[in-house]
Enzyme design. Structure first.
Site, PDB file in Angstrom:
ATOM      1  N   GLY A 211       0.784  -1.236   0.000  1.00 48.50           N
ATOM      2  CA  GLY A 211       0.000   0.000   0.000  1.00 48.50           C
ATOM      3  C   GLY A 211       0.809   1.275   0.000  1.00 48.50           C
ATOM      4  O   GLY A 211       0.336   2.295   0.519  1.00 48.50           O
ATOM      5  N   GLU A 428      -0.150 -36.586   3.181  1.00 50.68           N
ATOM      6  CA  GLU A 428      -0.658 -35.417   3.896  1.00 50.68           C
ATOM      7  C   GLU A 428      -0.924 -35.731   5.366  1.00 50.68           C
ATOM      8  O   GLU A 428      -0.666 -34.894   6.237  1.00 50.68           O
ATOM      9  CB  GLU A 428      -1.925 -34.892   3.214  1.00 50.68           C
ATOM     10  CG  GLU A 428      -1.730 -34.409   1.789  1.00 50.68           C
ATOM     11  CD  GLU A 428      -0.670 -33.330   1.671  1.00 50.68           C
ATOM     12  OE1 GLU A 428      -0.460 -32.576   2.648  1.00 50.68           O
ATOM     13  OE2 GLU A 428      -0.028 -33.249   0.609  1.00 50.68           O
TER      14      GLU A 428
END
Length: 617
Positions: A211, A428
């Protein structure tokens, strides 16, 4: 803030005018001043006119025949064909033989049409173009350079509806620093009364997407003054001196509209360190020198503030960073947890959001995300809600959009075979089980074996309960063990390994190397830096700063560290093999499980499983 645009015609407009003038000279003006026009006809037409006695004058040449009608108002020409009786027939038709049918135009006409008239037209056109360019560029060299010395800065005028500090969230420290500049532009008297002078410039430094440009516009919006915005790359020209001319023009405009703010985005394009290296860019260095001169020369009391942004502060010239030019360095870092929550809320104001949305949970899942990425997360959630024919955004939309930004979209057309799906399930669960069985490890948030567009066949998401700024040695070692858990599960269950652990291996190696070379977490090397980081805001490239012998020793220590944690992960999975089978079967059947489901199964009372193999799944 509303951008002011000066309408101007492109250079192609003037080139088209020149082309039209040239065409008109050739096809309109020249025929008017030419005293003759010769029309080409075929030989049969020539014979018909002879038979009808319509030939006035004729001239027979070796390669063509030129003749006129009876009134000698039109001139014709045709080719020559072998005809021994042609002369007799012409004589009988009453034609006169002449060698001067085509008369040359007068020297005055040639001079008028070929030299004077084009000169007059082009001089007049040049004067017109010069006036137009002078009116748009302020005259002088700008008109001669066709705009190459004119700055391309976008000008935003005062606007009550512009961007304000309230539109920027997650950067409270930067806003506090910049608010003083706004206060000075509003009430310069109280600063002059004590003898303080306004900082001439502020440099906004931080990673992409945090930003910096938005903050600069917010400063102008709060101060309610004109805002000049230009990118550093727009100063770079092919011709030496043009960039410097653009800098002069920019500061001239700024002084005329003071008080105002000048914002130079990506200033590293022209502000890199000067040096005597071979192949230096003379144009860039001249532009930088002119920028330094202008920043020294302009009167800061007029209220001209220079803001600049970069994500490569280490590459900037020291002369540019010294006090008196850029007096302040404003860090615009990645937002913390509260900052991410505030940014999500700012962007969610523009959307229709459900009442049950937990911004805290979304912000924790998006750890390390920049403001631009958080804005993208909210927008992706809105798009998902529209795809599902809903009128507002739900918590599930935001959580799925976090995964889209991190791992990409789900690849619905990629169907894994049963064997591959089983391997990915164990892989996983191996990650998740090793993480859960270690202390000081982030809790498991979600496990999935649905392929993503990033190339991942599945992933395990861990989310910290709170903000985490420091990591201990034990936490880093646990993280390496977690990364090796997937490969360890493959070895333990299938007694073979796959290519699915490539990213895990890369991250584990990088982390183990950083522990030794940068964090001083090895007893042998102690607190000695073996590696330096450059471009910390653009990926953090590293370079070794030690001897080859030391690098060899570092490689050995890295291998030892990863190998130890790999063995640790294997032991954890062996000790919890029953839960490994149970969780892998559940994931295989459901494809996605939440962290809560995972912990419920893990903490459930162990029941003896029938002896089975992976083939039963």
């Amino acid at each position: 803030m509303q951008e002011v645009k000066n309408p101007k015609k492109p250079m192609i407009f003037y080139y088209l005018i020149v082309l039209l003038v040239i065409l008109s000279l050739n096809f309109i003006v020249l025929p008017i001043f030419t005293e003759h026009q010769v029309k080409e006809v075929d030989y049969s037409k020539f014979m018909q006119m002879i038979n009808k006695k319509e030939i006035g004058s004729v001239n027979i040449e070796s390669n063509q025949i030129i003749f006129t009608d009876k009134d000698e108002t039109h001139i014709y020409k045709t080719g020559v064909i072998e005809d021994p009786q042609l002369v007799d027939r012409l004589y009988d038709s009453g034609a006169k033989f002449s060698s001067e049918i085509i008369k040359e135009t007068s020297p005055f006409t040639n001079l008028l049409v070929g030299f004077i008239l084009p000169m007059v037209i082009f001089v007049g056109l040049g004067q017109l173009m010069a006036k137009r360019l002078n009116s748009k560029m302020g005259g002088g060299m700008g008109a001669m350079q066709f705009g190459m010395g004119k700055s391309n800065a976008k000008v935003y005028v005062k606007s009550t509806s512009g961007i304000k500090f309230s539109d920027v969230a997650g950067e409270d420290e930067a806003k506090e620093i910049l608010s003083e500049l706004v206060d000075y532009l509003h009430t310069p008297g109280k600063y002059r009364e004590i003898g303080a002078s306004m900082p001439k410039g502020a440099l906004l430094v931080g990673p992409p997407g945090t930003g910096k440009t938005l903050l600069a516009k917010a400063v102008a919006g709060e101060a309610n003054v004109p805002f000049f915005s230009i990118s550093g790359s727009e100063f770079v020209e092919m011709f030496v001196g043009m960039g410097a001319a653009k800098v002069r023009d920019l500061f001239k405009q700024a002084n005329e509209k003071a008080p105002c703010i000048v914002f130079i985005d990506e200033i590293d394009a022209i502000g890199k360190k000067r040096g005597g290296q071979v192949g230096g860019n003379d144009e860039r260095e001249q532009t930088l020198n002119q920028l330094l001169t202008e920043m020294d020369g302009f009167d800061g009391s007029k209220g001209v503030v220079i803001l600049a942004a970069t994500n490569q502060p280490d590459s900037l010239d020291p002369a540019l960073l010294r006090p008196g030019r850029f007096d302040r360095r404003v860090p615009v870092e990645l937002p913390d947890l509260q900052g991410r929550i505030d940014i999500l809320k700012v962007h969610a104001k523009k959307m229709k959001v459900g009442d049950n949305v937990d911004y805290n949970a979304v912000a924790r899942a998006a750890a390390g995300a920049s403001g631009a990425e958080l804005a993208n997360i909210v927008n992706e959630a809105a798009l998902r809600a529209v795809r599902d024919n809903r009128k507002f955004i739900t918590q599930a939309d935001l959580e799925e959009s976090v995964e889209v930004v991190i791992a990409g979209y789900q690849k619905k057309n990629r169907v894994l075979s049963n064997k591959e799906k089983l391997i990915v399930s164990y892989h996983e669960i191996g990650h998740a089980l090793v993480a859960a069985k270690q202390t000081e490890s982030a809790p498991v948030h979600k496990i999935t074996i649905i392929p993503r567009t990033s190339g991942a066949l599945g992933y395990t998401m861990q989310v910290e309960e709170g903000e985490h700024f420091l990591m201990t040695k034990d936490e880093l070692l646990n993280k390496i063990a977690t990364l090796t858990g997937g490969r360890a599960a493959e070895e333990l269950i299938f007694h073979q390994i796959t290519t699915g652990a490539s990213n895990d291996i890369e991250q584990a190696t990088k982390l183990a190397k950083a522990m030794i070379t940068r964090y001083g977490m090895n007893e042998e090397f102690d607190m000695v830096a073996m590696e330096t980081v450059t471009n910390q805001y653009l990926g953090g490239d590293t370079s070794m700063s030690c001897s080859l012998e030391t690098q060899t020793e570092i490689d050995k220590k890295v291998r030892e560290t990863v190998k130890e944690q790999h063995a640790k992960a294997l032991q954890i999975l062996e000790d919890n093999s029953a839960k490994l089978h149970e969780l892998a079967k559940y994931l295989y059947e459901h494809e996605t499980i939440t962290g809560e489901e995972f912990m419920n199964i893990l903490e459930a009372h162990d029941e003896p499983l029938p002896e089975s193999t992976t083939d039963e799944f």
